[in-house]
Scaffold this active site. Sequence first.
Site, PDB file in Angstrom:
ATOM      1  N   ARG A  98     -48.210  -6.042  30.544  1.00  0.00           N
ATOM      2  CA  ARG A  98     -48.017  -4.786  31.261  1.00  0.00           C
ATOM      3  C   ARG A  98     -49.150  -4.670  32.279  1.00  0.00           C
ATOM      4  O   ARG A  98     -50.288  -5.068  31.995  1.00  0.00           O
ATOM      5  CB  ARG A  98     -48.058  -3.602  30.299  1.00  0.00           C
ATOM      6  CG  ARG A  98     -46.973  -3.620  29.222  1.00  0.00           C
ATOM      7  CD  ARG A  98     -47.102  -2.427  28.294  1.00  0.00           C
ATOM      8  NE  ARG A  98     -46.062  -2.411  27.271  1.00  0.00           N
ATOM      9  CZ  ARG A  98     -46.186  -2.925  26.056  1.00  0.00           C
ATOM     10  NH1 ARG A  98     -47.338  -3.498  25.708  1.00  0.00           N
ATOM     11  NH2 ARG A  98     -45.198  -2.874  25.182  1.00  0.00           N
ATOM     12  N   LYS A 112     -49.851   0.002  24.756  1.00  0.00           N
ATOM     13  CA  LYS A 112     -48.975   1.155  24.917  1.00  0.00           C
ATOM     14  C   LYS A 112     -48.704   1.865  23.603  1.00  0.00           C
ATOM     15  O   LYS A 112     -48.608   3.091  23.563  1.00  0.00           O
ATOM     16  CB  LYS A 112     -47.656   0.690  25.544  1.00  0.00           C
ATOM     17  CG  LYS A 112     -46.637   1.780  25.776  1.00  0.00           C
ATOM     18  CD  LYS A 112     -45.407   1.207  26.447  1.00  0.00           C
ATOM     19  CE  LYS A 112     -44.348   2.271  26.678  1.00  0.00           C
ATOM     20  NZ  LYS A 112     -43.139   1.714  27.327  1.00  0.00           N
TER      21      LYS A 112
END
Length: 315
Positions: free
Chosen positions: A144, A169
């Site tokens: 990410r 996350k």
Amino acid sequence: MSTLRDSLAKYLALRRALGTQLRDAAVTLAHFVEFLEREGTEVISTELAVRWARQPAHAQRATWAARLTLVRQFAAWLSSIDPRTEVPPRRILEARRTRPTPHIYTEKQIAALMGEAARLLSRTGLRALTYATLIGFLASTGLRPGEALALDDPDVDLQNGILTVRDTKFGRSRFVPVDETTRVALADYAEQRGRLCPLRRTTSFLVSEHGARLQPASARQTFGKISCTIGLRSGDGSHRIGRGPRLRDFRHSFATKRLVEWYRAGMDVERELPKLATYLGHVQVADTYWYIQAIPELLQLATQQLRRRERGGVQ
């Protein structure tokens, strides 16, 4: 510091103490506070919150709704301190969340993006080097964007080619091995970075022109300009960057490429998917299955494999 700015600082400190990183949210809420200051008020009202959330005018309704949600959360907390605060109702700007179809980068597009990034104006050359490295890094690892920008020097093992991705996350950490070409490229970046910026202000692996941690908002903005320049996005490449491929789409491209390779090699993708899910940091394998549904080529390959399996062609 104004009363509202002071309140925002306290709110962010509290949320972070509870384990929420709020990197992008902090920047967005700071812009909201600046908007209120320009309006000459330190009191949140529903009318002002909605007017601010509906910017920019060309954005999707889901973007407006996400901006208003951040304000609503802040206002709900602030209302317990300042009773003048209005908390925007939940149904205003409500939008059904849809997952956008990812852009799958070709090798040619990745090379063009890296080439254009390498030509970015830079006093020392570090800005161009960092953005070219960031694009190649994301394309080759599937991280990410926020995970790549959060990496510190100790998290990047340049000897063994292992990344330590911390507090991702979903609050988990994982080890991510990289291939040899990526390891060499990262080692080369670290060497050049040390030469171009010997006095860094951060332990971050990827750094800005001024030796500070590269911020997500700046990375997105600069990538948008690069994309405009090579024709991947509409816009003039300066103030308006339009819509189009995003940094996070490198993650989608990475996952899709692996799945296509597995299908074409005749591998049992259903058996391999948990490995890819773990590598990507997905909490559920279902999140990885989404790629098969979202990409027409993958859906076709999956259908073909299922038919072969029904005929006994796959063990």
